[in-house]
Write a protein that holds these residues in place. Sequence first.
Motif, short mmCIF file in Angstrom:
data_model
loop_
_atom_site.label_atom_id
_atom_site.label_comp_id
_atom_site.label_asym_id
_atom_site.label_seq_id
_atom_site.Cartn_x
_atom_site.Cartn_y
_atom_site.Cartn_z
N ALA A 138 1.21 -7.81 4.97
CA ALA A 138 1.15 -8.02 3.47
C ALA A 138 -0.31 -8.51 2.98
N ALA A 139 -0.83 -9.47 3.35
CA ALA A 139 -2.23 -9.74 3.03
C ALA A 139 -3.18 -8.43 3.29
N ARG A 140 -3.10 -7.81 4.12
CA ARG A 140 -3.95 -6.46 4.52
C ARG A 140 -3.77 -5.76 3.17
N VAL A 141 -2.48 -5.37 2.83
CA VAL A 141 -2.18 -4.33 1.69
C VAL A 141 -2.70 -5.06 0.55
N LEU A 142 -2.30 -6.30 0.24
CA LEU A 142 -2.59 -6.73 -1.05
C LEU A 142 -4.44 -6.74 -1.35
N LEU A 143 -4.84 -7.08 -0.33
CA LEU A 143 -6.50 -7.13 -0.23
C LEU A 143 -6.99 -5.69 -0.32
N ASP A 144 -6.54 -4.59 0.48
CA ASP A 144 -7.19 -3.38 0.60
C ASP A 144 -6.61 -2.24 0.03
N HIS A 145 -5.33 -2.41 -0.19
CA HIS A 145 -4.59 -1.17 -0.68
C HIS A 145 -3.84 -1.28 -1.85
N TRP A 146 -3.98 -2.26 -2.55
CA TRP A 146 -2.96 -2.47 -3.84
C TRP A 146 -3.51 -1.82 -4.91
N PRO A 147 -2.61 -1.28 -5.63
CA PRO A 147 -3.17 -0.48 -6.90
C PRO A 147 -3.60 -1.03 -8.03
N ALA A 148 -3.15 -2.31 -8.12
CA ALA A 148 -3.78 -3.23 -9.30
C ALA A 148 -4.95 -4.00 -8.56
N LYS A 149 -5.79 -4.28 -9.49
CA LYS A 149 -6.81 -5.40 -8.87
C LYS A 149 -6.99 -6.57 -9.59
N HIS A 150 -5.83 -6.88 -10.53
CA HIS A 150 -5.64 -8.12 -11.32
C HIS A 150 -4.40 -8.49 -11.43
N GLY A 151 -4.13 -9.65 -11.85
CA GLY A 151 -2.64 -10.19 -12.14
C GLY A 151 -2.22 -11.40 -11.60
N LYS A 152 -1.60 -12.02 -12.34
CA LYS A 152 -1.02 -13.43 -11.90
C LYS A 152 -0.49 -13.61 -10.70
#
Length: 82
Positions: free
Chosen positions: A29-43
């Motif tokens: 999950a961390a790898r996806v959130l850091l490297d492949h997530w469509p949004a760059k910002h958000g709470k």
Amino acid sequence: MNKGEWAEPITFETHKLGAYVTISSTAEAARVLLDHWPAKHGKALKRAKATCLAVLQGNGNPEIARKAFLTAAEEAGVLIRD
């Protein structure tokens, strides 16, 4: 390193329409959130990243990281497959 395995994996649609990825741990999950997530910002994204990091450092519950990932997905409009 503790990967923070999840009891139930999550399958979600990637930025490529119709392409799905299944993850089953906080490390994934961390790898996806850091490297492949469509949004760059958000709470929710910020909270999910912090929660995953805490779990990977041995200071958190993997299931809470899983829930934080789901919340970040909702925030970003990422489709979660049942």
